[in-house]
Design a protein around this motif. Structure first.
Motif, PDB file in Angstrom:
ATOM      1  N   PHE A 106       7.555  -0.062  10.340  1.00 61.87           N
ATOM      2  CA  PHE A 106       6.219  -0.613  10.120  1.00 61.87           C
ATOM      3  C   PHE A 106       5.382   0.261   9.189  1.00 61.87           C
ATOM      4  CE2 PHE A 106       7.742  -2.254  14.148  1.00 61.87           C
ATOM      5  CZ  PHE A 106       7.487  -3.609  14.036  1.00 61.87           C
ATOM      6  N   ALA A 107       6.011   0.719   8.120  1.00 66.05           N
ATOM      7  CA  ALA A 107       5.312   1.575   7.162  1.00 66.05           C
ATOM      8  C   ALA A 107       4.131   0.858   6.513  1.00 66.05           C
ATOM      9  CB  ALA A 107       6.282   2.060   6.083  1.00 66.05           C
ATOM     10  N   LEU A 108       4.213  -0.471   6.393  1.00 69.11           N
ATOM     11  CA  LEU A 108       3.141  -1.229   5.745  1.00 69.11           C
ATOM     12  C   LEU A 108       1.840  -1.198   6.547  1.00 69.11           C
ATOM     13  CD1 LEU A 108       4.913  -4.390   4.288  1.00 69.11           C
ATOM     14  CD2 LEU A 108       4.138  -2.358   3.086  1.00 69.11           C
ATOM     15  N   THR A 109       1.917  -0.806   7.825  1.00 69.17           N
ATOM     16  CA  THR A 109       0.683  -0.714   8.614  1.00 69.17           C
ATOM     17  C   THR A 109      -0.236   0.366   8.056  1.00 69.17           C
ATOM     18  OG1 THR A 109       1.817   0.772  10.171  1.00 69.17           O
ATOM     19  CG2 THR A 109       1.712  -1.573  10.749  1.00 69.17           C
ATOM     20  N   LEU A 110       0.329   1.327   7.338  1.00 74.89           N
ATOM     21  CA  LEU A 110      -0.507   2.357   6.706  1.00 74.89           C
ATOM     22  C   LEU A 110      -1.404   1.725   5.643  1.00 74.89           C
ATOM     23  CD1 LEU A 110       2.152   5.210   6.277  1.00 74.89           C
ATOM     24  CD2 LEU A 110       0.366   5.027   8.022  1.00 74.89           C
ATOM     25  N   LEU A 111      -0.852   0.764   4.884  1.00 72.18           N
ATOM     26  CA  LEU A 111      -1.651   0.052   3.890  1.00 72.18           C
ATOM     27  C   LEU A 111      -2.730  -0.788   4.577  1.00 72.18           C
ATOM     28  CD1 LEU A 111       1.063  -1.187   1.343  1.00 72.18           C
ATOM     29  CD2 LEU A 111      -0.630   0.618   1.001  1.00 72.18           C
ATOM     30  N   GLU A 112      -2.383  -1.364   5.724  1.00 72.25           N
ATOM     31  CA  GLU A 112      -3.353  -2.174   6.452  1.00 72.25           C
ATOM     32  C   GLU A 112      -4.527  -1.326   6.931  1.00 72.25           C
ATOM     33  OE1 GLU A 112      -1.183  -4.135   9.523  1.00 72.25           O
ATOM     34  OE2 GLU A 112      -0.280  -5.606   8.167  1.00 72.25           O
ATOM     35  N   LYS A 113      -4.248  -0.097   7.331  1.00 78.26           N
ATOM     36  CA  LYS A 113      -5.329   0.792   7.784  1.00 78.26           C
ATOM     37  C   LYS A 113      -6.272   1.133   6.638  1.00 78.26           C
ATOM     38  CE  LYS A 113      -2.750   2.874  11.601  1.00 78.26           C
ATOM     39  NZ  LYS A 113      -2.084   4.091  12.129  1.00 78.26           N
ATOM     40  N   LEU A 114      -5.706   1.304   5.438  1.00 78.74           N
ATOM     41  CA  LEU A 114      -6.553   1.565   4.271  1.00 78.74           C
ATOM     42  C   LEU A 114      -7.398   0.326   3.943  1.00 78.74           C
ATOM     43  CD1 LEU A 114      -4.058   3.472   1.945  1.00 78.74           C
ATOM     44  CD2 LEU A 114      -6.002   4.431   3.184  1.00 78.74           C
ATOM     45  N   GLY A 115      -6.773  -0.834   4.022  1.00 79.52           N
ATOM     46  CA  GLY A 115      -7.489  -2.077   3.747  1.00 79.52           C
ATOM     47  C   GLY A 115      -8.583  -2.361   4.764  1.00 79.52           C
ATOM     48  N   ALA A 116      -8.419  -1.828   5.984  1.00 85.59           N
ATOM     49  CA  ALA A 116      -9.431  -2.039   7.031  1.00 85.59           C
ATOM     50  C   ALA A 116     -10.774  -1.441   6.632  1.00 85.59           C
ATOM     51  CB  ALA A 116      -8.948  -1.424   8.349  1.00 85.59           C
ATOM     52  N   PHE A 147      -9.651 -10.878   1.994  1.00 84.12           N
ATOM     53  CA  PHE A 147      -9.656  -9.410   1.983  1.00 84.12           C
ATOM     54  C   PHE A 147      -9.196  -8.812   3.316  1.00 84.12           C
ATOM     55  CE2 PHE A 147     -12.658 -10.407  -1.410  1.00 84.12           C
ATOM     56  CZ  PHE A 147     -12.255  -9.528  -2.408  1.00 84.12           C
ATOM     57  N   LEU A 148      -8.847  -9.679   4.278  1.00 85.19           N
ATOM     58  CA  LEU A 148      -8.369  -9.177   5.570  1.00 85.19           C
ATOM     59  C   LEU A 148      -7.146  -8.293   5.353  1.00 85.19           C
ATOM     60  CD1 LEU A 148      -8.821  -9.615   8.722  1.00 85.19           C
ATOM     61  CD2 LEU A 148      -6.883 -11.166   8.578  1.00 85.19           C
ATOM     62  N   PRO A 149      -7.142  -7.065   5.898  1.00 85.28           N
ATOM     63  CA  PRO A 149      -6.016  -6.146   5.655  1.00 85.28           C
ATOM     64  C   PRO A 149      -4.697  -6.692   6.185  1.00 85.28           C
ATOM     65  CG  PRO A 149      -7.448  -5.308   7.398  1.00 85.28           C
ATOM     66  CD  PRO A 149      -8.161  -6.470   6.769  1.00 85.28           C
ATOM     67  N   CYS A 150      -3.725  -6.840   5.290  1.00 86.81           N
ATOM     68  CA  CYS A 150      -2.429  -7.412   5.642  1.00 86.81           C
ATOM     69  C   CYS A 150      -1.354  -6.761   4.777  1.00 86.81           C
ATOM     70  CB  CYS A 150      -2.453  -8.922   5.433  1.00 86.81           C
ATOM     71  SG  CYS A 150      -0.853  -9.721   5.642  1.00 86.81           S
ATOM     72  N   GLY A 151      -0.392  -6.111   5.419  1.00 85.53           N
ATOM     73  CA  GLY A 151       0.677  -5.445   4.687  1.00 85.53           C
ATOM     74  C   GLY A 151       1.488  -6.398   3.838  1.00 85.53           C
ATOM     75  N   LEU A 152       1.614  -7.638   4.307  1.00 82.45           N
ATOM     76  CA  LEU A 152       2.360  -8.653   3.561  1.00 82.45           C
ATOM     77  C   LEU A 152       1.670  -8.943   2.220  1.00 82.45           C
ATOM     78  CD1 LEU A 152       4.852 -10.539   4.057  1.00 82.45           C
ATOM     79  CD2 LEU A 152       3.203 -12.287   4.738  1.00 82.45           C
ATOM     80  N   VAL A 153       0.356  -9.058   2.260  1.00 85.70           N
ATOM     81  CA  VAL A 153      -0.418  -9.321   1.036  1.00 85.70           C
ATOM     82  C   VAL A 153      -0.348  -8.118   0.104  1.00 85.70           C
ATOM     83  CG1 VAL A 153      -2.727  -9.752   0.104  1.00 85.70           C
ATOM     84  CG2 VAL A 153      -1.971 -10.938   2.176  1.00 85.70           C
ATOM     85  N   TYR A 154      -0.499  -6.925   0.680  1.00 88.01           N
ATOM     86  CA  TYR A 154      -0.527  -5.721  -0.147  1.00 88.01           C
ATOM     87  C   TYR A 154       0.804  -5.471  -0.850  1.00 88.01           C
ATOM     88  CZ  TYR A 154      -4.886  -4.669   2.301  1.00 88.01           C
ATOM     89  OH  TYR A 154      -6.156  -4.728   2.800  1.00 88.01           O
ATOM     90  N   SER A 155       1.898  -5.730  -0.150  1.00 85.27           N
ATOM     91  CA  SER A 155       3.198  -5.529  -0.784  1.00 85.27           C
ATOM     92  C   SER A 155       3.415  -6.553  -1.891  1.00 85.27           C
ATOM     93  CB  SER A 155       4.331  -5.603   0.249  1.00 85.27           C
ATOM     94  OG  SER A 155       4.270  -6.798   0.977  1.00 85.27           O
ATOM     95  N   SER A 156       2.874  -7.765  -1.712  1.00 81.72           N
ATOM     96  CA  SER A 156       2.957  -8.779  -2.767  1.00 81.72           C
ATOM     97  C   SER A 156       2.097  -8.382  -3.964  1.00 81.72           C
ATOM     98  CB  SER A 156       2.507 -10.145  -2.230  1.00 81.72           C
ATOM     99  OG  SER A 156       3.372 -10.569  -1.195  1.00 81.72           O
ATOM    100  N   LEU A 157       0.975  -7.725  -3.704  1.00 81.15           N
ATOM    101  CA  LEU A 157       0.129  -7.238  -4.790  1.00 81.15           C
ATOM    102  C   LEU A 157       0.856  -6.168  -5.604  1.00 81.15           C
ATOM    103  CD1 LEU A 157      -3.405  -7.010  -3.141  1.00 81.15           C
ATOM    104  CD2 LEU A 157      -2.706  -8.522  -5.002  1.00 81.15           C
TER     105      LEU A 157
END
Length: 228
Positions: A106-116, A147-157
């Motif tokens: 769940f490494a993408l949760t780190l991106l979600e925390k930044l997006g939060a 803009f809701l923090p989502c690792g799926l969105v961030y990885s697609s970005l």
């Protein structure tokens, strides 16, 4: 439209659909709560507001895709960071997405925390739009929801970052968003059935394998010119 772009759009659509089991966890509760916050309207009127919500959300995805695409095409290249590294980054992020969907890492949760951090600034604006009693409010809420923090969105970005242009980045993120629509428009009993189906182990593993294959394909495309 090039063959590569067509393939990428189909892949983005598939990634949005395959990864949308995560959307049902992250956003499904929001979608259901928003439906309940709507006035007592007919089914067709509620469906219209749900579509306006999705229009706003996809608009934000497209805007972010254009932003990252332009950044990758202009700023990073000017700084001397070649497209090779951007495509490699996109492949790695897609691989992390595959592990995320498979629930192996769940490494993408780190991106979600930044997006939060960003979401905390936008959430009060979104709440002020409730109840959703007009199309304008629904679109505005959807714009915020994007803009809701989502690792799926961030990885697609990250994938849009290596797209080569603002237009392609926007189109890729729009296709990704379209792939998430079935899950996001499904509320109530159908949403629960869809969630149960997508959370079956064989479905998650199959989706993760397809995502991993595309990630490896993206990495191979990046590396091939340097090897051959």
């Amino acid at each position: 439209m090039s063959q590569e772009l067509v393939f990428n759009l189909l892949a983005a659509l598939s990634i949005g659909f395959l990864g949308s089991s995560h959307c049902l966890v992250m956003c499904g509760g929001i979608a259901s709560a928003l439906q309940l916050s709507m006035p007592q309207l007919t089914f067709l009127q509620q469906l219209k507001l749900q579509l306006m919500l999705s229009l706003g959300r996809l608009t934000t995805y497209s805007f972010l895709g254009a932003l990252t695409g332009a950044f990758g095409a202009a700023v990073l290249v000017k700084l001397g960071i070649s497209l090779f590294w951007l495509k490699l980054l996109a492949g790695v992020l897609l691989l992390l997405m595959a592990l995320y969907v498979a629930r192996l890492w769940f490494a993408l949760t780190l991106l979600e925390k930044l997006g939060a951090l960003v979401w905390r600034q936008i959430q009060p604006i979104a709440k002020s739009l409730l109840p959703l009693d007009s199309s304008a409010k629904a679109v505005a809420y959807g714009l915020s929801w994007g803009f809701l923090p989502c690792g799926l969105v961030y990885s697609s970005l990250g994938w849009s970052l290596a797209s080569g242009s603002a237009l392609q980045g926007a189109v890729l993120m729009f296709a990704f968003g379209m792939g998430t629509l079935p899950a996001m428009l499904a509320v109530g009993r159908f949403a629960q059935s869809l969630s149960r189906f997508k959370n079956k182990q064989w479905v998650r593993v199959s989706a993760a394998l397809l995502l991993a294959l595309y990630a490896l394909y993206t990495i191979a495309i990046a590396i091939a010119p340097r090897v051959f």
